[in-house]
Write a protein that holds these residues in place. Structure first.
Motif, PDB file in Angstrom:
ATOM      1  N   VAL A 244       0.861  -1.183   0.000  1.00  0.00           N
ATOM      2  CA  VAL A 244       0.000   0.000   0.000  1.00  0.00           C
ATOM      3  C   VAL A 244       0.892   1.226   0.000  1.00  0.00           C
ATOM      4  O   VAL A 244       1.777   1.364   0.853  1.00  0.00           O
ATOM      5  CB  VAL A 244      -0.944   0.025   1.227  1.00  0.00           C
ATOM      6  CG1 VAL A 244      -1.774   1.299   1.246  1.00  0.00           C
ATOM      7  CG2 VAL A 244      -1.838  -1.204   1.228  1.00  0.00           C
ATOM      8  N   GLU A 245       0.674   2.105  -0.980  1.00  0.00           N
ATOM      9  CA  GLU A 245       1.447   3.335  -1.081  1.00  0.00           C
ATOM     10  C   GLU A 245       0.511   4.528  -1.032  1.00  0.00           C
ATOM     11  O   GLU A 245      -0.608   4.470  -1.531  1.00  0.00           O
ATOM     12  CB  GLU A 245       2.251   3.376  -2.373  1.00  0.00           C
ATOM     13  CG  GLU A 245       3.340   2.333  -2.439  1.00  0.00           C
ATOM     14  CD  GLU A 245       4.162   2.423  -3.713  1.00  0.00           C
ATOM     15  OE1 GLU A 245       3.678   3.041  -4.699  1.00  0.00           O
ATOM     16  OE2 GLU A 245       5.274   1.882  -3.726  1.00  0.00           O
TER      17      GLU A 245
ATOM     18  N   GLU B 179       5.349  12.925  -3.837  1.00  0.00           N
ATOM     19  CA  GLU B 179       6.098  12.028  -2.962  1.00  0.00           C
ATOM     20  C   GLU B 179       5.262  10.778  -2.724  1.00  0.00           C
ATOM     21  O   GLU B 179       4.046  10.847  -2.664  1.00  0.00           O
ATOM     22  CB  GLU B 179       6.385  12.690  -1.612  1.00  0.00           C
ATOM     23  CG  GLU B 179       7.284  13.907  -1.679  1.00  0.00           C
ATOM     24  CD  GLU B 179       7.468  14.529  -0.317  1.00  0.00           C
ATOM     25  OE1 GLU B 179       8.297  14.001   0.443  1.00  0.00           O
ATOM     26  OE2 GLU B 179       6.751  15.499  -0.025  1.00  0.00           O
ATOM     27  N   THR B 180       5.952   9.656  -2.599  1.00  0.00           N
ATOM     28  CA  THR B 180       5.279   8.390  -2.337  1.00  0.00           C
ATOM     29  C   THR B 180       5.785   7.817  -1.025  1.00  0.00           C
ATOM     30  O   THR B 180       6.981   7.794  -0.766  1.00  0.00           O
ATOM     31  CB  THR B 180       5.547   7.384  -3.475  1.00  0.00           C
ATOM     32  OG1 THR B 180       5.117   7.953  -4.702  1.00  0.00           O
ATOM     33  CG2 THR B 180       4.797   6.088  -3.242  1.00  0.00           C
ATOM     34  N   VAL B 181       4.847   7.377  -0.202  1.00  0.00           N
ATOM     35  CA  VAL B 181       5.170   6.763   1.084  1.00  0.00           C
ATOM     36  C   VAL B 181       4.548   5.376   1.096  1.00  0.00           C
ATOM     37  O   VAL B 181       3.363   5.222   0.786  1.00  0.00           O
ATOM     38  CB  VAL B 181       4.591   7.603   2.244  1.00  0.00           C
ATOM     39  CG1 VAL B 181       4.859   6.937   3.579  1.00  0.00           C
ATOM     40  CG2 VAL B 181       5.131   9.008   2.220  1.00  0.00           C
ATOM     41  N   THR B 182       5.345   4.378   1.433  1.00  0.00           N
ATOM     42  CA  THR B 182       4.825   3.016   1.559  1.00  0.00           C
ATOM     43  C   THR B 182       4.346   2.809   2.989  1.00  0.00           C
ATOM     44  O   THR B 182       5.061   3.095   3.945  1.00  0.00           O
ATOM     45  CB  THR B 182       5.918   1.980   1.220  1.00  0.00           C
ATOM     46  OG1 THR B 182       6.375   2.209  -0.117  1.00  0.00           O
ATOM     47  CG2 THR B 182       5.380   0.572   1.324  1.00  0.00           C
ATOM     48  N   LEU B 183       3.115   2.333   3.120  1.00  0.00           N
ATOM     49  CA  LEU B 183       2.534   2.090   4.447  1.00  0.00           C
ATOM     50  C   LEU B 183       2.795   0.647   4.868  1.00  0.00           C
ATOM     51  O   LEU B 183       2.698  -0.274   4.048  1.00  0.00           O
ATOM     52  CB  LEU B 183       1.028   2.343   4.432  1.00  0.00           C
ATOM     53  CG  LEU B 183       0.554   3.751   4.078  1.00  0.00           C
ATOM     54  CD1 LEU B 183      -0.969   3.799   4.116  1.00  0.00           C
ATOM     55  CD2 LEU B 183       1.142   4.772   5.026  1.00  0.00           C
ATOM     56  N   SER B 184       3.093   0.467   6.137  1.00  0.00           N
ATOM     57  CA  SER B 184       3.229  -0.891   6.661  1.00  0.00           C
ATOM     58  C   SER B 184       1.851  -1.552   6.647  1.00  0.00           C
ATOM     59  O   SER B 184       0.822  -0.884   6.512  1.00  0.00           O
ATOM     60  CB  SER B 184       3.774  -0.854   8.090  1.00  0.00           C
ATOM     61  OG  SER B 184       2.813  -0.285   8.963  1.00  0.00           O
TER      62      SER B 184
ATOM     63  N   ALA C  55       0.296  -2.813   9.154  1.00  0.00           N
ATOM     64  CA  ALA C  55      -0.472  -2.303  10.299  1.00  0.00           C
ATOM     65  C   ALA C  55      -1.034  -0.918   9.997  1.00  0.00           C
ATOM     66  O   ALA C  55      -2.198  -0.638  10.280  1.00  0.00           O
ATOM     67  CB  ALA C  55       0.407  -2.260  11.552  1.00  0.00           C
ATOM     68  N   ALA C  56      -0.204  -0.033   9.421  1.00  0.00           N
ATOM     69  CA  ALA C  56      -0.661   1.323   9.110  1.00  0.00           C
ATOM     70  C   ALA C  56      -1.781   1.289   8.072  1.00  0.00           C
ATOM     71  O   ALA C  56      -2.758   2.036   8.178  1.00  0.00           O
ATOM     72  CB  ALA C  56       0.501   2.183   8.619  1.00  0.00           C
ATOM     73  N   ALA C  57      -1.666   0.417   7.082  1.00  0.00           N
ATOM     74  CA  ALA C  57      -2.716   0.297   6.064  1.00  0.00           C
ATOM     75  C   ALA C  57      -4.021  -0.174   6.699  1.00  0.00           C
ATOM     76  O   ALA C  57      -5.103   0.298   6.341  1.00  0.00           O
ATOM     77  CB  ALA C  57      -2.275  -0.658   4.956  1.00  0.00           C
ATOM     78  N   GLY C  58      -3.914  -1.086   7.671  1.00  0.00           N
ATOM     79  CA  GLY C  58      -5.113  -1.544   8.385  1.00  0.00           C
ATOM     80  C   GLY C  58      -5.762  -0.428   9.172  1.00  0.00           C
ATOM     81  O   GLY C  58      -6.990  -0.296   9.190  1.00  0.00           O
TER      82      GLY C  58
END
Length: 151
Positions: A35-36, A47-52, A54-57
């Motif tokens: 998930v980005e 800017e692009t940030v990749t979510l962990s 857990a963060a995506a949940g």
């Protein structure tokens, strides 16, 4: 600190369906999916940030809540709530929460004349009592069925 004073966000969403769609997409992600989040700046920068995972949940949970509510409250486990707020979280009356506190089932501390409970303790009690509540609901349903049949 009572829930009213916690981090609370009021949002006016242009489209609740979009929040629901985002929550659904995040909930349906596969094991290998990434998930980005893309941040688009007014100057055209990106800017692009990749979510962990857990963060995506968490983002999915927030979007699901925003799809049905105008306001959400974010609380950390160490935040404190009042017995009234705990009653709302637990789905029981304030006097019943106070009985749990007096019996030592629900730890609390005193701030002057007021009692404060850690949110983590309240949620722990909710998890511990969930099977009991489920069994009571099942027993109630069975009793209602028997009464409906005149037994």
């Amino acid at each position: 600190m009572a829930m009213e004073a916690m981090a609370r966000y009021s949002l006016s969403l242009p489209d609740r369906a979009e929040s629901a769609r985002g929550a659904e997409m995040l909930g349906a992600r596969g094991l290998g999916d990434r998930v980005e989040m893309i941040i688009l700046h007014p100057d055209g920068g990106r800017e692009t940030v990749t979510l962990s995972t857990a963060a995506a949940g968490i983002v999915g949970d927030v979007l699901a809540k925003l799809a049905v509510a105008d306001e959400i409250a974010l609380l950390a486990g160490y935040d404190e709530v009042s017995p009234e707020d705990a009653a709302v979280i637990l789905g029981m009356s304030r006097p019943l929460v106070r009985r749990r506190m007096d019996a030592g089932v629900l730890p609390f501390r005193r701030v002057g004349a007021h009692r404060r409970l850690r949110l983590s303790d309240v949620l722990d009690l909710k998890r511990r009592e969930a099977p009991i509540r489920a069994a009571l609901e099942e027993l109630k349903a069975d009793t209602d069925e028997l009464v409906a049949h005149g037994l």
